[in-house]
Write a protein that holds these residues in place. Structure first.
Motif, PDB file in Angstrom:
ATOM      1  N   ASP A  10      89.482  15.634  12.984  1.00 36.82           N
ATOM      2  CA  ASP A  10      89.687  14.364  12.310  1.00 36.82           C
ATOM      3  C   ASP A  10      91.075  14.333  11.715  1.00 36.82           C
ATOM      4  N   ASP A  12      94.448  11.130  11.049  1.00 41.42           N
ATOM      5  CA  ASP A  12      94.597   9.686  11.045  1.00 41.42           C
ATOM      6  C   ASP A  12      94.711   9.158  12.468  1.00 41.42           C
ATOM      7  N   HIS A  13      93.843   8.274  12.820  1.00 38.65           N
ATOM      8  CA  HIS A  13      93.862   7.650  14.122  1.00 38.65           C
ATOM      9  C   HIS A  13      94.265   6.210  13.953  1.00 38.65           C
ATOM     10  N   HIS A  17      94.521   3.914  18.559  1.00 35.33           N
ATOM     11  CA  HIS A  17      93.109   4.206  18.294  1.00 35.33           C
ATOM     12  C   HIS A  17      92.588   3.068  17.421  1.00 35.33           C
ATOM     13  N   GLU A  19      89.413   2.462  16.273  1.00 34.25           N
ATOM     14  CA  GLU A  19      88.346   2.662  15.297  1.00 34.25           C
ATOM     15  C   GLU A  19      88.906   3.280  14.014  1.00 34.25           C
ATOM     16  N   LEU A  20      88.565   2.672  12.892  1.00 32.87           N
ATOM     17  CA  LEU A  20      89.002   3.196  11.605  1.00 32.87           C
ATOM     18  C   LEU A  20      87.839   3.935  10.974  1.00 32.87           C
ATOM     19  N   GLY A  21      88.155   5.020  10.316  1.00 32.61           N
ATOM     20  CA  GLY A  21      87.116   5.747   9.605  1.00 32.61           C
ATOM     21  C   GLY A  21      86.708   4.978   8.366  1.00 32.61           C
ATOM     22  N   PRO A  22      85.585   5.378   7.752  1.00 31.34           N
ATOM     23  CA  PRO A  22      85.105   4.676   6.547  1.00 31.34           C
ATOM     24  C   PRO A  22      86.148   4.682   5.432  1.00 31.34           C
ATOM     25  N   ASP A  24      89.467   4.809   5.763  1.00 30.59           N
ATOM     26  CA  ASP A  24      90.545   3.875   6.107  1.00 30.59           C
ATOM     27  C   ASP A  24      90.125   2.440   5.811  1.00 30.59           C
TER      28      ASP A  24
END
Ligand code: FE
Length: 217
Positions: A10, A12-13, A17, A19-22, A24
């Motif tokens: 994991d 930073d995407h 990319h 899809e953002l993580g929760p 972000d």
């Protein structure tokens, strides 16, 4: 399917990319609410982020480089086990667990990229600059490193080979730039001032004493 080291870590995407993580998503939601209400100025926030990108983060790496310039034993240690050598200065953490230091010489200049996303050694360099995550840099760094360097204002003699290192989840690279001439007898702190973020990615060189003097207010 071949093992892709980028799929099991994991970091930073962003960029391509989607899809953002929760985390972000939360940060973005907070930022837009706070700026709509006038509590924060997005421009001021950018300045703050830039501070981390170009001042605070890379200062750690700059100290590693300055120590390597001054202390041959430390430089050898960096070459053998960069993670341990860097951790000995107190710089360790996520995205920097497996560091490899690559030292520039007259014969070889090193440059770092992550062709697949944006793997970057956070504990020594802070947050990656946006160009590092951009598609043009990621593709052209490998295909035309000399051309990319020219755009960064760096031209090297033809006798200097350019080696490009592709970061992965497993390995993050730190370039040790060459120590500029005219710095004999300088302290570690003073030397560290010459070490720019870009010189540790390999898209720049360490500043000369003259350039450093000119940059002072
Ligand atoms: Fe990556």
């Amino acid at each position: 399917m071949a093992h892709d080291p980028h799929h099991d870590h994991d970091h930073d995407h962003d960029g391509d990319h989607s899809e953002l993580g929760p985390m972000d998503l939360r940060v973005r939601a907070l930022q837009s609410v706070l700026s709509q209400k006038g509590y924060i100025d997005p421009a001021a926030l950018d300045v703050l982020i830039d501070t981390y990108q170009t001042r605070i983060g890379p200062r750690n790496g700059a100290r590693v480089v300055a120590r390597a310039w001054l202390d041959p034993a430390f430089r050898d240690w960096l070459g053998r086990d960069a993670s341990a050598a860097i951790a000995s200065l107190g710089f360790a953490g996520r995205q920097g667990e497996h560091m490899v230091a690559v030292e520039n010489t007259d014969d070889q200049h090193n440059m770092v990229v992550c062709t697949l996303c944006s793997c970057y050694p956070w504990p020594v360099l802070g947050l990656p600059p946006s160009w590092y995550k951009s598609a043009p840099y990621r593709s052209r760094a490998v295909k035309d490193p000399r051309g990319v360097l020219a755009e960064f204002g760096v031209s090297l003699p033809d006798t200097t080979a350019i080696r490009v290192w592709d970061s992965t989840a497993e390995v993050r690279y730190l370039v040790i730039p060459q120590r500029p001439d005219g710095t004999e007898g300088w302290s570690e702190e003073r030397l560290a001032e010459l070490v720019t973020r870009d010189s540790m990615i390999g898209t720049g060189l360490a500043r000369t004493p003259e350039a450093e003097r000119r940059s002072r207010p």
